[in-house]
Design an enzyme around this catalytic site. Sequence first.
Site, PDB file in Angstrom:
ATOM      1  N   SER A   9     -12.337 114.066  73.068  1.00 45.90           N
ATOM      2  CA  SER A   9     -12.573 114.205  74.511  1.00 45.90           C
ATOM      3  C   SER A   9     -13.361 115.482  74.785  1.00 45.90           C
ATOM      4  O   SER A   9     -12.858 116.588  74.597  1.00 45.90           O
ATOM      5  CB  SER A   9     -11.240 114.225  75.265  1.00 45.90           C
ATOM      6  OG  SER A   9     -11.496 114.352  76.642  1.00 45.90           O
ATOM      7  N   HIS A  34     -15.099 110.633  74.029  1.00 46.53           N
ATOM      8  CA  HIS A  34     -14.447 110.234  75.269  1.00 46.53           C
ATOM      9  C   HIS A  34     -14.950 111.163  76.362  1.00 46.53           C
ATOM     10  O   HIS A  34     -14.891 112.385  76.226  1.00 46.53           O
ATOM     11  CB  HIS A  34     -12.936 110.377  75.062  1.00 46.53           C
ATOM     12  CG  HIS A  34     -12.093 109.979  76.220  1.00 46.53           C
ATOM     13  ND1 HIS A  34     -11.634 108.697  76.394  1.00 46.53           N
ATOM     14  CD2 HIS A  34     -11.617 110.699  77.264  1.00 46.53           C
ATOM     15  CE1 HIS A  34     -10.896 108.645  77.499  1.00 46.53           C
ATOM     16  NE2 HIS A  34     -10.884 109.840  78.048  1.00 46.53           N
ATOM     17  N   ASP A  36     -14.716 112.238  80.327  1.00 41.78           N
ATOM     18  CA  ASP A  36     -13.879 112.172  81.522  1.00 41.78           C
ATOM     19  C   ASP A  36     -14.687 112.457  82.784  1.00 41.78           C
ATOM     20  O   ASP A  36     -15.022 113.594  83.074  1.00 41.78           O
ATOM     21  CB  ASP A  36     -12.749 113.192  81.414  1.00 41.78           C
ATOM     22  CG  ASP A  36     -11.729 112.807  80.369  1.00 41.78           C
ATOM     23  OD1 ASP A  36     -11.263 111.651  80.401  1.00 41.78           O
ATOM     24  OD2 ASP A  36     -11.406 113.644  79.518  1.00 41.78           O
ATOM     25  N   MET A  38     -14.747 112.740  86.681  1.00 39.48           N
ATOM     26  CA  MET A  38     -13.786 112.958  87.779  1.00 39.48           C
ATOM     27  C   MET A  38     -14.535 113.301  89.059  1.00 39.48           C
ATOM     28  O   MET A  38     -15.514 114.043  89.028  1.00 39.48           O
ATOM     29  CB  MET A  38     -12.844 114.111  87.432  1.00 39.48           C
ATOM     30  CG  MET A  38     -12.131 113.939  86.103  1.00 39.48           C
ATOM     31  SD  MET A  38     -10.917 115.244  85.841  1.00 39.48           S
ATOM     32  CE  MET A  38     -10.470 114.975  84.125  1.00 39.48           C
ATOM     33  N   HIS A  67     -14.614 107.383  80.774  1.00 39.07           N
ATOM     34  CA  HIS A  67     -13.329 107.218  81.466  1.00 39.07           C
ATOM     35  C   HIS A  67     -13.560 107.590  82.928  1.00 39.07           C
ATOM     36  O   HIS A  67     -13.663 108.779  83.252  1.00 39.07           O
ATOM     37  CB  HIS A  67     -12.288 108.125  80.777  1.00 39.07           C
ATOM     38  CG  HIS A  67     -10.940 108.128  81.427  1.00 39.07           C
ATOM     39  ND1 HIS A  67      -9.928 108.989  81.044  1.00 39.07           N
ATOM     40  CD2 HIS A  67     -10.425 107.374  82.428  1.00 39.07           C
ATOM     41  CE1 HIS A  67      -8.855 108.769  81.797  1.00 39.07           C
ATOM     42  NE2 HIS A  67      -9.136 107.807  82.651  1.00 39.07           N
ATOM     43  N   MET A  69     -12.573 108.340  86.361  1.00 36.12           N
ATOM     44  CA  MET A  69     -11.482 108.709  87.279  1.00 36.12           C
ATOM     45  C   MET A  69     -12.118 108.955  88.642  1.00 36.12           C
ATOM     46  O   MET A  69     -12.188 110.088  89.125  1.00 36.12           O
ATOM     47  CB  MET A  69     -10.761 109.958  86.746  1.00 36.12           C
ATOM     48  CG  MET A  69      -9.857 109.649  85.565  1.00 36.12           C
ATOM     49  SD  MET A  69      -9.415 111.118  84.612  1.00 36.12           S
ATOM     50  CE  MET A  69     -10.786 111.174  83.486  1.00 36.12           C
ATOM     51  N   MET A 138      -2.323 106.259  79.972  1.00 37.66           N
ATOM     52  CA  MET A 138      -2.367 107.702  80.246  1.00 37.66           C
ATOM     53  C   MET A 138      -1.012 108.302  79.884  1.00 37.66           C
ATOM     54  O   MET A 138       0.025 107.866  80.391  1.00 37.66           O
ATOM     55  CB  MET A 138      -2.653 107.986  81.721  1.00 37.66           C
ATOM     56  CG  MET A 138      -4.084 107.747  82.183  1.00 37.66           C
ATOM     57  SD  MET A 138      -5.383 108.573  81.233  1.00 37.66           S
ATOM     58  CE  MET A 138      -4.939 110.293  81.409  1.00 37.66           C
ATOM     59  N   ASP A 176      -4.162 108.619  75.959  1.00 34.86           N
ATOM     60  CA  ASP A 176      -4.951 109.770  76.418  1.00 34.86           C
ATOM     61  C   ASP A 176      -4.060 110.791  77.116  1.00 34.86           C
ATOM     62  O   ASP A 176      -3.435 110.495  78.140  1.00 34.86           O
ATOM     63  CB  ASP A 176      -6.019 109.243  77.393  1.00 34.86           C
ATOM     64  CG  ASP A 176      -6.985 110.322  77.871  1.00 34.86           C
ATOM     65  OD1 ASP A 176      -6.944 111.439  77.338  1.00 34.86           O
ATOM     66  OD2 ASP A 176      -7.786 110.009  78.775  1.00 34.86           O
TER      67      ASP A 176
HETATM   68  C1  DX5 Z   1      -7.171 113.875  81.419  1.00 36.14           C
HETATM   69  C2  DX5 Z   1      -8.247 113.251  80.575  1.00 36.14           C
HETATM   70  C3  DX5 Z   1      -8.117 113.412  79.106  1.00 36.14           C
HETATM   71  C4  DX5 Z   1      -8.148 114.822  78.598  1.00 36.14           C
HETATM   72  C5  DX5 Z   1      -7.245 114.892  77.412  1.00 36.14           C
HETATM   73  O1  DX5 Z   1      -7.329 113.481  82.740  1.00 36.14           O
HETATM   74  O2  DX5 Z   1      -8.324 111.864  80.840  1.00 36.14           O
HETATM   75  O3  DX5 Z   1      -9.099 112.635  78.409  1.00 36.14           O
HETATM   76  O4  DX5 Z   1      -9.436 115.254  78.207  1.00 36.14           O
HETATM   77  O5  DX5 Z   1      -7.145 116.193  77.028  1.00 36.14           O
HETATM   78  P1  DX5 Z   1      -6.021 116.727  76.028  1.00 36.14           P
HETATM   79  O6  DX5 Z   1      -6.184 115.953  74.731  1.00 36.14           O
HETATM   80  O7  DX5 Z   1      -6.384 118.157  75.890  1.00 36.14           O
HETATM   81  O8  DX5 Z   1      -4.697 116.481  76.659  1.00 36.14           O
HETATM   82 ZN    ZN Z   2      -9.681 110.668  79.565  1.00 34.45          ZN
END
Ligand code: DX5
Ligand code: ZN
Length: 222
Positions: A9, A34, A36, A38, A67, A69, A138, A176
């Site tokens: 990630s 991955h 993220d 947001m 991903h 969000m 999650m 995740d």
């Molecule tokens: C959180 C993200 C994750 C995050 C995970 O909202 O969806 O993908 O990057 O990070 P770690 O592995 O550090 O918990």
């Molecule tokens: Zn994620």
Amino acid sequence: MTKFEISASILAADFTRLGAHVQEADAAGAERFHMDVMDGRFVPNITFGPLVVEAVRRCTRRTIEAHLMIVEPDRYIPDFVKAGADIILVHQEACSHLHGTLQQIHRLGKKAGVVLNPATPILTIADILPEVDQVLVMSVNPGFGGQTFIESSTDKVASLREMIEQRKLACAIEIDGGIGPANAGTVVRAGVRVLVAGAAVFRAPEGVAAAIARLRGSVEAP
Ligand code: DX5
Ligand code: ZN
């Protein structure tokens, strides 16, 4: 030995040298990246959009998963496909017409995944499961990296695996949030095939390559 993949990630990567950090993880054998996305509305944090996905695409040939969000993900799916994402992950909670959203992703020739927040029961996707390539469980509340793994996520994975096996579906389970050497083996044994790891890969004091080897080793020889 159970097969599993590591999805690094990039949220935890060093953005001043993102390309180099991605290439380091690629060379160390991370099977996926991955990303993220947001929007500050679906989750209380803002990260990046298709521009950064496109930049990472130019650094690696590995699978890239976006991903999302964000609210109304349908509006932006074509942009992330154009940017080079191979898998688009949308939240069950963000899609009013999930079936249609998955169809849109498939029409664009990409794999479609559905994400479940910690409080969202797996039954909410029971009817749609045959259309889903991947379910992302999650194991933290989405929005930030480096949070603590929610222990009940392992049971959720096990129930989901049972549901998938009973119906002889091909859908893969991904997890995740808060994943590292201390819990990776447990979740893989419960049915996870893709481990997302941010801090455990990019923030480990031993460096990216050693961190990936340690994570993999923790599953293979618990
Ligand atoms: C959180 C993200 C994750 C995050 C995970 O909202 O969806 O993908 O990057 O990070 P770690 O592995 O550090 O918990
Ligand atoms: Zn994620």
